[in-house]
Design an enzyme around this catalytic site. Structure first.
Site, PDB file in Angstrom:
ATOM      1  N   TYR A 149      37.922  34.128  46.454  1.00  0.00           N
ATOM      2  CA  TYR A 149      39.207  33.526  46.078  1.00  0.00           C
ATOM      3  C   TYR A 149      40.338  33.915  47.017  1.00  0.00           C
ATOM      4  CZ  TYR A 149      37.273  32.033  41.665  1.00  0.00           C
ATOM      5  OH  TYR A 149      36.535  31.411  40.713  1.00  0.00           O
ATOM      6  N   LYS A 216      26.455  41.060  41.552  1.00  0.00           N
ATOM      7  CA  LYS A 216      25.272  40.445  42.134  1.00  0.00           C
ATOM      8  C   LYS A 216      24.917  41.250  43.387  1.00  0.00           C
ATOM      9  CE  LYS A 216      22.391  37.014  42.097  1.00  0.00           C
ATOM     10  NZ  LYS A 216      21.237  37.045  41.237  1.00  0.00           N
ATOM     11  N   ASP A 269      23.272  37.360  36.802  1.00  0.00           N
ATOM     12  CA  ASP A 269      22.416  36.338  36.176  1.00  0.00           C
ATOM     13  C   ASP A 269      21.778  36.863  34.894  1.00  0.00           C
ATOM     14  OD1 ASP A 269      21.274  37.952  38.095  1.00  0.00           O
ATOM     15  OD2 ASP A 269      19.660  36.586  38.609  1.00  0.00           O
ATOM     16  N   ASP A 293      35.239  34.609  36.519  1.00  0.00           N
ATOM     17  CA  ASP A 293      35.676  33.242  36.239  1.00  0.00           C
ATOM     18  C   ASP A 293      34.620  32.535  35.386  1.00  0.00           C
ATOM     19  OD1 ASP A 293      37.046  30.884  36.319  1.00  0.00           O
ATOM     20  OD2 ASP A 293      36.927  30.594  38.470  1.00  0.00           O
TER      21      ASP A 293
END
Ligand code: NAP
Length: 404
Positions: A149, A216, A269, A293
């Site tokens: 971002y 992640k 995940d 988000d």
């Protein structure tokens, strides 16, 4: 005129009668603000009997600002937020065309509002796709300034992208196609640690049992993986107040004493399925921008969607509490929309100010109003036997249920 100021660690120091600026917002913003303000004022008045009160004043942003001043985000508005520290904000339309950046993103950057905080909690009576939605009670701390971002990106085929591809190939020996588009993902130790510290402090202050770092890092080792490592380092600064999941198992058989926070981590995940299958195992979540988000909207959906989801963007010298939904332009001026998201954002603001008694009164009155099935159109269409009422009437129903 009394102002909110900040301690060195970013905690707000709140006088009994602070001046607080508000941005009404575009589209349905004026309808929502008209319903919200009486709720906040009534809760404070009934909780403190006049010993505390908010003096509101309007600051301009968005379409109203543009009409009155020719600017979307006037300097006077920025100065007021800088000066008064805490603001409540309705939704703002992102102007289409003209190359103007999202006002929401601009505000976050100007005031370095590095933590996007979204509590996700089930309100009884709200339709939910979960079998046991009452098990969902989490607070997401999403890093708000870094990650993909940060706005460092170049379109495929642009001179910058071609140059960057060349640099990567020649200077760093990376295997990358010349025709690639680029978006650069960044993570810093300072940015990661301040977010995680804030999440841990929140957990300690609110008697929460655990903080989960969601990342992640198995794939993106030097950004998401680093976030995890820096997060654990930040946790060690809290001494014995924060222990790892392994320590909790070894030393306390998985049942650490009251007041101790367990820090753990999950790969993003896996986390998406765990919050569906075992939501009660997660209290506070700290995560980089993009994961946050996705995850905060997915969690909001588990407890009935965005209409009742509050949010805040918080830094060390300013905090802006805001609707998480947009301007819903087709309902503007119809006195129809659900004001719940801004009302609950107002309750979050009161809690942040340490005015817990007023915040609790709002949440309780809103819960009672929904239980009585007096709700706006969005909930009425999903709740059997509900009575559909207007935005302003919903506000009045809440006010009538705020206890003294
Ligand atoms: P939106 O304004 O959130 O509205 C989309 C739909 O969500 C509405 O048509 C409505 O659904 C439902 N909804 C939104 N708020 C609701 C509420 N308070 N009560 C009940 N239902 C509600 O999204 P959008 O149409 O994509 O965005 C419109 C503008 O808002 C854009 O300019 C966007 O940039 C801006 N925006 C601002 C913010 C912000 O200020 N933080 C956030 C997101 C978007 P139904 O039609 O099914 O009733």
């Amino acid at each position: 005129m009394e102002k909110i100021t900040f301690a060195a660690d970013g905690r707000p120091i709140v006088p009994d009668h602070p001046l607080i600026p508000y941005i009404e917002g575009d589209g349905v913003g004026p309808d929502i603000w008209a319903a919200t303000r009486p709720v906040l004022d009534a809760a404070v008045a009934r909780a403190y009997g006049g010993a505390r009160g908010i003096e509101w004043f309007e600051i301009l942003a968005g379409e109203k600002a543009y009409q009155k001043t020719g600017q979307w985000l006037p300097e006077a508005t920025l100065e007021a937020i800088r000066d008064y520290g805490v603001a409540l904000k309705g939704p703002l339309a992102t102007p289409v065309g003209g190359g103007i950046r999202s006002l929401n993103v601009t505000l976050r950057q100007v005031f370095d509002l590095y933590a996007c905080i979204r509590p996700i909690r089930f309100i009884p009576g709200v339709p939910s796709p979960m079998k046991a939605p009452e098990k969902v009670n989490m607070v997401v701390f999403r890093e708000n300034t870094e990650d993909v971002y940060a706005g460092i990106e170049w379109a495929a085929g642009s001179p910058e992208a071609i140059k960057l591809a060349e640099f990567l190939q020649k200077e760093l020996g990376a295997s990358v196609k010349s025709e690639s588009g680029f978006g650069i993902k960044i993570a810093t130790e300072q940015g990661s640690k301040r977010l995680v510290r804030r999440a841990i402090r929140f957990a300690l202050d609110h008697g929460r049992k655990n903080v989960t770092l969601v990342h992640k890092g198995n794939i993106m080792k030097y950004t998401e993986g680093a976030f995890r490592a820096w997060g654990y380092e930040a946790a060690r600064e809290f001494g014995g107040q924060v222990i790892t999941e392994a320590e909790a198992a070894d030393r306390f058989g998985g049942r650490p004493p009251q007041g101790v926070v367990v820090i753990k981590d999950r790969i993003a995940d896996a986390m998406f399925q765990q919050v569906l299958l075992r939501p009660d195992e997660f209290d506070v979540i700290a995560t980089p921008n993009l994961n946050g988000d996705y995850l905060s909207d997915a969690l909001a959906a588990q407890v009935g969607g965005l209409g009742l989801a509050p949010g805040a963007n918080v830094g060390d010298r300013a905090a802006i509490f805001e609707a998480t939904h947009g301007t819903a332009p087709k309902y503007a001026g119809l006195d129809k929309i659900n004001p719940g998201s801004v009302i609950l954002s107002g309750a979050m603001m009161l809690e942040y100010m340490g005015w817990i008694e007023a915040a609790d009164r709002i949440r309780s009155a809103l819960t009672q109003t929904i239980a009585a099935k007096n709700v706006t159109y969005d909930l009425a269409r999903q709740i059997e036997g509900a009575r559909e009422i207007s935005c302003s009437a919903f506000g009045r129903e809440i006010v009538s249920r705020i206890g003294s």
